[in-house]
Motif scaffolding. Structure first.
Motif, PDB file in Angstrom:
ATOM      1  N   VAL B  97       0.844  -1.202   0.000  1.00 50.90           N
ATOM      2  CA  VAL B  97       0.000   0.000   0.000  1.00 50.90           C
ATOM      3  C   VAL B  97       0.873   1.244   0.000  1.00 50.90           C
ATOM      4  N   THR B  98       1.943   1.212   0.819  1.00 48.76           N
ATOM      5  CA  THR B  98       2.851   2.367   0.850  1.00 48.76           C
ATOM      6  C   THR B  98       3.505   2.584  -0.502  1.00 48.76           C
ATOM      7  N   ALA B  99       3.977   1.484  -1.128  1.00 47.23           N
ATOM      8  CA  ALA B  99       4.645   1.615  -2.423  1.00 47.23           C
ATOM      9  C   ALA B  99       3.683   2.139  -3.479  1.00 47.23           C
ATOM     10  N   LEU B 100       2.447   1.626  -3.457  1.00 52.47           N
ATOM     11  CA  LEU B 100       1.460   2.098  -4.433  1.00 52.47           C
ATOM     12  C   LEU B 100       1.153   3.571  -4.219  1.00 52.47           C
ATOM     13  N   GLY B 101       1.053   3.980  -2.943  1.00 59.66           N
ATOM     14  CA  GLY B 101       0.783   5.383  -2.669  1.00 59.66           C
ATOM     15  C   GLY B 101       1.905   6.274  -3.148  1.00 59.66           C
ATOM     16  N   LEU B 102       3.162   5.859  -2.905  1.00 61.41           N
ATOM     17  CA  LEU B 102       4.303   6.668  -3.346  1.00 61.41           C
ATOM     18  C   LEU B 102       4.364   6.723  -4.872  1.00 61.41           C
ATOM     19  N   SER B 103       4.060   5.586  -5.525  1.00 63.42           N
ATOM     20  CA  SER B 103       4.046   5.586  -6.988  1.00 63.42           C
ATOM     21  C   SER B 103       2.986   6.530  -7.520  1.00 63.42           C
ATOM     22  N   ALA B 104       1.805   6.495  -6.903  1.00 63.75           N
ATOM     23  CA  ALA B 104       0.735   7.388  -7.341  1.00 63.75           C
ATOM     24  C   ALA B 104       1.140   8.843  -7.143  1.00 63.75           C
ATOM     25  N   LEU B 105       1.845   9.113  -6.032  1.00 62.05           N
ATOM     26  CA  LEU B 105       2.309  10.480  -5.776  1.00 62.05           C
ATOM     27  C   LEU B 105       3.281  10.928  -6.857  1.00 62.05           C
ATOM     28  N   LEU B 106       4.216  10.041  -7.217  1.00 62.30           N
ATOM     29  CA  LEU B 106       5.209  10.382  -8.241  1.00 62.30           C
ATOM     30  C   LEU B 106       4.547  10.631  -9.588  1.00 62.30           C
ATOM     31  N   VAL B 107       3.672   9.703  -9.993  1.00 58.72           N
ATOM     32  CA  VAL B 107       3.018   9.852 -11.293  1.00 58.72           C
ATOM     33  C   VAL B 107       2.140  11.099 -11.295  1.00 58.72           C
TER      34      VAL B 107
END
Lengths: 85, 171
Positions: B97-107
């Motif tokens: 969940v953390t990784a997905l959230g950070l990826s969404a933030l970057l994109v």
């Protein structure tokens, strides 16, 4: 995106390592692109440092993989849970 | 722009090939293709020295190291068992969940930057930017960044010793 997905969905530790390498390369690419954008060489110097860290990380990480395979005969990270409480 | 589209498409397809191949050897070869297209992009971004280093270090050393390890481990149990049939609830652990959230933030941040125009390329003096050659890199690396350069040698020494100690067979 694909490299992060690789870390998330694959269970083979070698594939995860390759995905981590691709993440570092993505950061390198953005460093080079921003160095070009700002006409500044410092970004390219930083890419060199990232490359050194990546090389050291791969050497140590693959040694760890070799040790795990020798002891437990697996490359699946689900089977390596000695530290799980 | 045309070349960039071609190379980035190849890079994305190669990255997908790395994570979707069934055998790790094919993944390593796709990784080689990905590193090669990145070297081409470095050349397009006036980073000629980094492109050469990319080819030598990544394509020449790291991919070969991966292939050596696969050769030593053996190909029998290399095809990993992807956890099929796992429920979405079991899949969503907190690191994911953390990784997905950070990826969404970057994109999201990159998309906002592109839309808002703050990441638009600087026009004009780009042609005059001849930096990225060995002379320019060395001029900065051996004057301003000489201490980090020396520290990287220490890091490589520690990494080498660590790899030797870890991979050594216990007598």
């Amino acid at each position: 995106m694909p490299e992060r997905t690789g870390v998330l969905i694959r269970r083979n530790v070698l594939i995860i390592f390759m995905s981590v390498e691709m993440m570092l390369n993505a950061v390198n690419l953005s460093f080079v692109a921003l160095a070009y954008h700002f006409m500044d060489l410092n970004g390219q110097i930083f890419v060199l440092m990232v490359m050194v860290v990546a090389a050291a990380e791969v050497a140590v990480g693959l040694a760890i993989v070799m040790t795990i395979v020798r002891r437990k005969d697996t490359t699946n990270i689900e089977d390596v849970n000695l530290l799980k409480g | 722009m045309f070349l960039f589209v071609i190379f980035s498409a190849i890079a994305i397809v190669a990255a997908l090939g790395v994570i979707l191949s069934r055998k790790p050897v094919y993944s390593a070869l796709f990784l080689l293709l990905n590193f090669g297209t990145l070297a081409a992009m470095y050349i397009m971004l006036q980073a000629q020295f980094l492109a050469m280093v990319q080819v030598i270090v990544y394509a020449g050393a790291i991919v070969v190291l991966f292939l050596f390890v696969m050769m030593l481990i053996g190909g029998g149990e290399l095809s990993d068992s992807r956890d099929k049939g796992a429920s979405l609830r079991g899949w969503l652990t907190w690191p994911r969940v953390t990784a997905l959230g950070l990826s969404a933030l970057l994109v999201g941040g990159l998309t906002y930057g592109l839309i808002a125009g703050t990441l638009a390329p600087i026009q004009g003096s780009a042609v005059a930017f001849g930096a990225g050659t060995i002379e320019a890199i060395a001029g900065v690396l051996y004057t301003e960044y000489v201490l980090p350069f020396e520290l990287t040698s220490l890091l490589l020494l520690v990494g080498m010793i660590g790899a030797v100690v870890l991979a050594r067979r216990e007598a």
